[in-house]
Design a protein around this motif. Structure first.
Motif, mmCIF file in Angstrom:
data_model
loop_
_atom_site.group_PDB
_atom_site.id
_atom_site.type_symbol
_atom_site.label_atom_id
_atom_site.label_comp_id
_atom_site.label_asym_id
_atom_site.label_seq_id
_atom_site.Cartn_x
_atom_site.Cartn_y
_atom_site.Cartn_z
ATOM 1 N N CYS A 19 0.835 -1.210 0.000
ATOM 2 C CA CYS A 19 0.000 0.000 0.000
ATOM 3 C C CYS A 19 0.865 1.254 0.000
ATOM 4 C CB CYS A 19 -0.931 0.004 1.203
ATOM 5 S SG CYS A 19 -2.258 -1.197 1.079
ATOM 6 N N TRP A 20 1.889 1.272 0.823
ATOM 7 C CA TRP A 20 2.785 2.424 0.887
ATOM 8 C C TRP A 20 3.449 2.674 -0.468
ATOM 9 C CZ3 TRP A 20 8.221 2.442 0.494
ATOM 10 C CH2 TRP A 20 8.825 3.686 0.782
ATOM 11 N N ASN A 21 3.883 1.597 -1.109
ATOM 12 C CA ASN A 21 4.546 1.701 -2.407
ATOM 13 C C ASN A 21 3.575 2.251 -3.460
ATOM 14 O OD1 ASN A 21 6.609 1.426 -4.261
ATOM 15 N ND2 ASN A 21 6.130 -0.705 -4.702
ATOM 16 N N LEU A 22 2.342 1.776 -3.460
ATOM 17 C CA LEU A 22 1.359 2.254 -4.431
ATOM 18 C C LEU A 22 1.004 3.724 -4.192
ATOM 19 C CD1 LEU A 22 -1.009 -0.838 -4.669
ATOM 20 C CD2 LEU A 22 0.575 0.009 -6.411
ATOM 21 N N ILE A 23 0.936 4.137 -2.957
ATOM 22 C CA ILE A 23 0.648 5.541 -2.648
ATOM 23 C C ILE A 23 1.768 6.437 -3.157
ATOM 24 C CG2 ILE A 23 0.465 7.207 -0.742
ATOM 25 C CD1 ILE A 23 -1.150 5.049 0.763
ATOM 26 N N LYS A 24 3.014 6.022 -2.975
ATOM 27 C CA LYS A 24 4.151 6.809 -3.464
ATOM 28 C C LYS A 24 4.118 6.923 -4.982
ATOM 29 C CE LYS A 24 8.209 6.778 -1.939
ATOM 30 N NZ LYS A 24 8.754 7.991 -1.372
ATOM 31 N N LYS A 25 3.808 5.818 -5.679
ATOM 32 C CA LYS A 25 3.730 5.853 -7.139
ATOM 33 C C LYS A 25 2.603 6.768 -7.601
ATOM 34 C CE LYS A 25 5.784 1.368 -8.018
ATOM 35 N NZ LYS A 25 5.622 0.038 -8.619
ATOM 36 N N ASN A 26 1.466 6.718 -6.916
ATOM 37 C CA ASN A 26 0.337 7.576 -7.262
ATOM 38 C C ASN A 26 0.704 9.046 -7.097
ATOM 39 O OD1 ASN A 26 -2.287 8.199 -8.021
ATOM 40 N ND2 ASN A 26 -3.010 8.162 -5.913
ATOM 41 N N GLU A 27 1.397 9.382 -6.035
ATOM 42 C CA GLU A 27 1.821 10.761 -5.818
ATOM 43 C C GLU A 27 2.784 11.221 -6.903
ATOM 44 O OE1 GLU A 27 3.395 10.629 -1.872
ATOM 45 O OE2 GLU A 27 1.416 10.774 -0.927
ATOM 46 N N GLN A 28 3.683 10.343 -7.324
ATOM 47 C CA GLN A 28 4.622 10.681 -8.388
ATOM 48 C C GLN A 28 3.887 10.933 -9.702
ATOM 49 O OE1 GLN A 28 7.291 7.352 -8.370
ATOM 50 N NE2 GLN A 28 8.599 8.213 -6.775
ATOM 51 N N LEU A 29 2.889 10.111 -10.000
ATOM 52 C CA LEU A 29 2.133 10.294 -11.237
ATOM 53 C C LEU A 29 1.319 11.586 -11.205
ATOM 54 C CD1 LEU A 29 0.962 6.657 -11.975
ATOM 55 C CD2 LEU A 29 2.682 7.980 -13.192
ATOM 56 N N GLU A 30 0.785 11.939 -10.053
ATOM 57 C CA GLU A 30 0.066 13.204 -9.940
ATOM 58 C C GLU A 30 1.006 14.377 -10.185
ATOM 59 O OE1 GLU A 30 -1.865 13.261 -6.155
ATOM 60 O OE2 GLU A 30 -3.465 11.918 -6.815
ATOM 61 N N GLU A 31 2.221 14.283 -9.687
ATOM 62 C CA GLU A 31 3.206 15.343 -9.927
ATOM 63 C C GLU A 31 3.543 15.446 -11.411
ATOM 64 O OE1 GLU A 31 6.659 14.915 -7.454
ATOM 65 O OE2 GLU A 31 5.455 14.748 -5.636
ATOM 66 N N VAL A 32 3.662 14.317 -12.082
ATOM 67 C CA VAL A 32 3.956 14.315 -13.514
ATOM 68 C C VAL A 32 2.816 14.965 -14.292
ATOM 69 C CG1 VAL A 32 4.228 12.813 -15.525
ATOM 70 C CG2 VAL A 32 5.526 12.352 -13.455
ATOM 71 N N ILE A 33 1.578 14.644 -13.935
ATOM 72 C CA ILE A 33 0.425 15.236 -14.611
ATOM 73 C C ILE A 33 0.403 16.746 -14.397
ATOM 74 C CG2 ILE A 33 -2.099 15.391 -14.579
ATOM 75 C CD1 ILE A 33 -2.110 12.350 -14.080
ATOM 76 N N ASN A 34 0.636 17.185 -13.173
ATOM 77 C CA ASN A 34 0.661 18.621 -12.894
ATOM 78 C C ASN A 34 1.776 19.325 -13.650
ATOM 79 O OD1 ASN A 34 -1.556 18.631 -11.166
ATOM 80 N ND2 ASN A 34 -0.309 18.178 -9.380
ATOM 81 N N LEU A 35 2.939 18.712 -13.715
ATOM 82 C CA LEU A 35 4.061 19.289 -14.450
ATOM 83 C C LEU A 35 3.754 19.355 -15.945
ATOM 84 C CD1 LEU A 35 6.955 20.377 -14.380
ATOM 85 C CD2 LEU A 35 7.749 18.026 -14.624
ATOM 86 N N PHE A 36 3.163 18.284 -16.487
ATOM 87 C CA PHE A 36 2.807 18.264 -17.905
ATOM 88 C C PHE A 36 1.790 19.356 -18.211
ATOM 89 C CE2 PHE A 36 0.181 16.666 -21.428
ATOM 90 C CZ PHE A 36 1.153 16.603 -22.400
#
Length: 96
Positions: free
Chosen positions: A20-37
């Motif tokens: 769960c912790w690993n999936l939450i970290k990946k989700n946060e990273q993807l949200e950052e990528v979307i915001n940056l894009f």
């Protein structure tokens, strides 16, 4: 026997917690990528409009279509980003 069950359930809890912790970290990273894009795409549209002050290219048929598609992409991405931030996305909306 009870001790073995406690150990197995403890290991299972640790494994699931890490997952769960690993999936939450990946989700946060993807949200950052979307915001940056989104930010970069929006900046690109603004810069293109700055370069085309007289709207000679934006009103052109071929180049104007590129402007229009880029603006549509930014608008759709903005809607998507705000839905993610507000938590209003549903599974059906995400598949469209």
């Amino acid at each position: 026997m009870l001790g073995l069950l406690v150990v197995l359930l403890s290991l299972l809890s640790i494994i699931l917690g890490y997952g769960c912790w690993n999936l939450i970290k990946k989700n946060e990273q993807l949200e950052e990528v979307i915001n940056l894009f989104y930010a970069r795409t929006n900046a690109t549209v603004k810069y293109m409009r700055f370069l085309d002050e007289r709207q000679m290219f934006e009103s052109d048929d071929e180049v104007g279509e590129t402007f229009k598609l880029l603006v549509e992409t930014v608008d759709k991405l903005y809607d998507f980003v705000t839905e993610i931030r507000d938590g209003n996305t549903t599974a059906q909306e995400e598949t469209q």
